[in-house]
Design an enzyme around this catalytic site. Structure first.
Site, PDB file in Angstrom:
ATOM      1  N   LYS A 141       7.342   9.135  17.609  1.00 43.34           N
ATOM      2  CA  LYS A 141       8.369   8.115  17.807  1.00 43.34           C
ATOM      3  C   LYS A 141       8.637   7.886  19.295  1.00 43.34           C
ATOM      4  CE  LYS A 141      10.462   9.251  13.354  1.00 43.34           C
ATOM      5  NZ  LYS A 141      11.543   9.966  12.651  1.00 43.34           N
TER       6      LYS A 141
ATOM      7  N   LEU B  70       0.855  -1.184   0.000  1.00 42.88           N
ATOM      8  CA  LEU B  70       0.000   0.000   0.000  1.00 42.88           C
ATOM      9  C   LEU B  70       0.892   1.235   0.000  1.00 42.88           C
ATOM     10  CD1 LEU B  70      -2.620  -1.042   2.729  1.00 42.88           C
ATOM     11  CD2 LEU B  70      -2.607  -1.574   0.281  1.00 42.88           C
TER      12      LEU B  70
ATOM     13  N   GLY C 280       5.971   5.236  -2.636  1.00 41.82           N
ATOM     14  CA  GLY C 280       6.862   6.387  -2.725  1.00 41.82           C
ATOM     15  C   GLY C 280       8.294   5.909  -2.822  1.00 41.82           C
ATOM     16  N   THR C 281       9.206   6.669  -2.246  1.00 43.57           N
ATOM     17  CA  THR C 281      10.625   6.302  -2.345  1.00 43.57           C
ATOM     18  C   THR C 281      10.915   4.977  -1.646  1.00 43.57           C
ATOM     19  OG1 THR C 281      11.080   7.681  -0.404  1.00 43.57           O
ATOM     20  CG2 THR C 281      11.429   8.678  -2.567  1.00 43.57           C
TER      21      THR C 281
ATOM     22  N   GLY D 276       8.612   2.504  -0.902  1.00 46.80           N
ATOM     23  CA  GLY D 276       7.903   1.431  -1.600  1.00 46.80           C
ATOM     24  C   GLY D 276       8.570   1.042  -2.900  1.00 46.80           C
TER      25      GLY D 276
END
Length: 434
Positions: free
Chosen positions: A206, A13, A16-17, A19
């Site tokens: 985070k 799903l 971008g960079t 994926g």
């Protein structure tokens, strides 16, 4: 034979960079991944919004219907779209159907992690998320697995590359925050809208994940005290340098024990001065590093590239291999551990230290007035430095550890003293004995 086994079917799903790199590596090294997992890994589909924007992905794999892809004949869903929706709904859909999940979505985990973990437990599915914090650095799995038999007392680190680049550049060049932010944008380290980074939202998400794993307690992003770096000026950097310190945006999660022995968790993100001798002080540019303190293991430091498509894909693929191995042997990965359920402290109830810079009238009695104010709030002074400049003087006070609320009340009262022209800056001090 491995090649005779049924493949592990993977749905992606977002592309971008990160994926794009994941798809490229899976298709470029099929034999290698099959050997590592015990079965072939087969990408069955890639959900994107605009298929024509992804010529690097084989056309037959592309789809705009993410829900249909998740509902289809797949074993693992890798989520790289980010944000809350539709990622939350899609992952819940996958987990409830018994499909394992790999995600890099820190914002989703920080807000809805407990819901996702519960869905995974109920269906006996895995959820892995190494790439959600510190990119390529193997950090979450050591906290979740390697240190599962230890007792972690503190996790302190630099987990946002954009802010670390800005503060490192300010330290080395003496440039202003605005100048360095502009430079970070030109170099690709800062987004067009850098709010999530410079205002601390990214680091707070985070920190929530780190605190939850470290202390077996559910901590959300809203539980994390958050301050960004937009208020840091060249003067703050120079003041830190004069004390052989540097300024970093830190995510700090710690187990706090009060005088009665009651334990709680503190989770916070804010700029702080740290000694240049501290391991985190030398972390420059867009790199990340996390310093972990545990009772038995002692002090550990994890360092590396915290962002970028290629580094982050390493963490995603590591999770995918782990999930696939579990599927091959019909096993399960680690489950959520929230058994401690410690209360989360407010920032005011958290022990910290302050570096306070004042502009005061250079006349007798000023220092005694300031010292008396600290004494009234039961805040002990560790060091004082005064430098005259004509009728005025610069007064710097560094405190011992005290509750943040007491320190803030002290600063507020000092600002009202007639001899104090201005409270120039207030910054917390970390990384040294108090």
């Amino acid at each position: 034979m491995i090649e005779d086994r049924e493949p592990i079917r993977v749905a992606l799903l977002g592309c971008g960079t990160v994926g794009t790199e994941v798809v490229s590596l899976l298709q470029g090294r099929p034999g290698e991944f099959a050997a590592r997992t015990g079965a072939p890994l087969q990408v069955t589909g890639v959900a994107v919004r605009r298929p024509h924007k992804h010529p690097e992905v084989p056309e037959h794999l592309l789809t705009t219907d993410a829900a249909a892809l998740v509902n289809g004949d797949v074993d693992v869903v890798v989520e790289l779209i980010g944000g809350i929706e539709p990622a939350r709904s899609l992952l819940l859909q996958a987990l409830r159907a018994g499909k394992s999940v790999v995600t890099a979505n820190k914002a989703l985990l920080a807000e809805y992690g407990s819901e996702l973990y519960a869905a995974a437990d109920a269906a006996g599915a895995d959820i892995y998320f190494e790439a959600s914090v510190a990119g390529a650095i193997p950090l979450l799995r050591p906290l979740r697995e390697s240190l599962a038999g230890d007792r972690i007392s503190r996790v302190m680190g630099i987990v946002n590359g954009t802010t670390n680049y800005i503060l490192s550049a300010m330290d080395s060049s003496g440039a202003s925050y605005a100048e360095t932010l502009e430079e970070a944008g030109q170099l690709g380290y800062a987004e067009a809208d850098p709010t999530a980074d410079v205002d601390g939202f990214d680091a707070a998400a985070k920190a929530a994940i780190l605190a939850s794993l470290s202390f077996h307690t559910r901590v959300t992003a809203t539980d994390v005290h958050r301050e960004g770096i937009s208020g840091i000026g060249a003067g703050d950097i120079a003041a830190a340098k004069s004390l052989d310190r540097t300024v970093k945006l830190l995510s700090i999660c710690e187990r706090v024990v009060d005088d009665e022995g009651n334990e709680s968790v503190s989770a916070r993100v804010h700029p702080a001065m740290i000694p240049r001798s501290h391991p985190l002080a030398g972390v420059g540019g867009a790199f990340n590093a996390v310093f972990v303190e545990a009772e038995s293991a002692g002090q550990l430091m994890f360092y590396g590239q915290g962002a970028g498509g290629v580094p982050t894909s390493s963490a995603v693929l590591g999770d995918l291999v782990a999930v696939a191995r579990n599927l091959v042997v019909a096993g399960k990965g680690p489950r959520e551990s929230a058994h401690a359920q410690l209360p989360v402290r407010s920032m005011g109830a958290t022990p910290t230290r302050y570096h306070i810079s004042l502009d005061v009238a250079d006349k007798p009695g000023v220092l005694s007035q300031v010292a008396a104010t600290f004494n009234e709030h039961d805040v002990s002074i560790a060091a004082v430095r005064q430098q005259g400049r004509g009728p005025d003087a610069s007064l710097v006070v560094i405190t011992h550890t005290a509750l943040d609320s007491a320190l803030q009340a002290t600063v507020d009262e000092i600002a009202r003293l007639s001899a104090v022209n201005e409270v120039v800056s207030v910054m917390r001090v970390e990384g040294e004995q108090s």
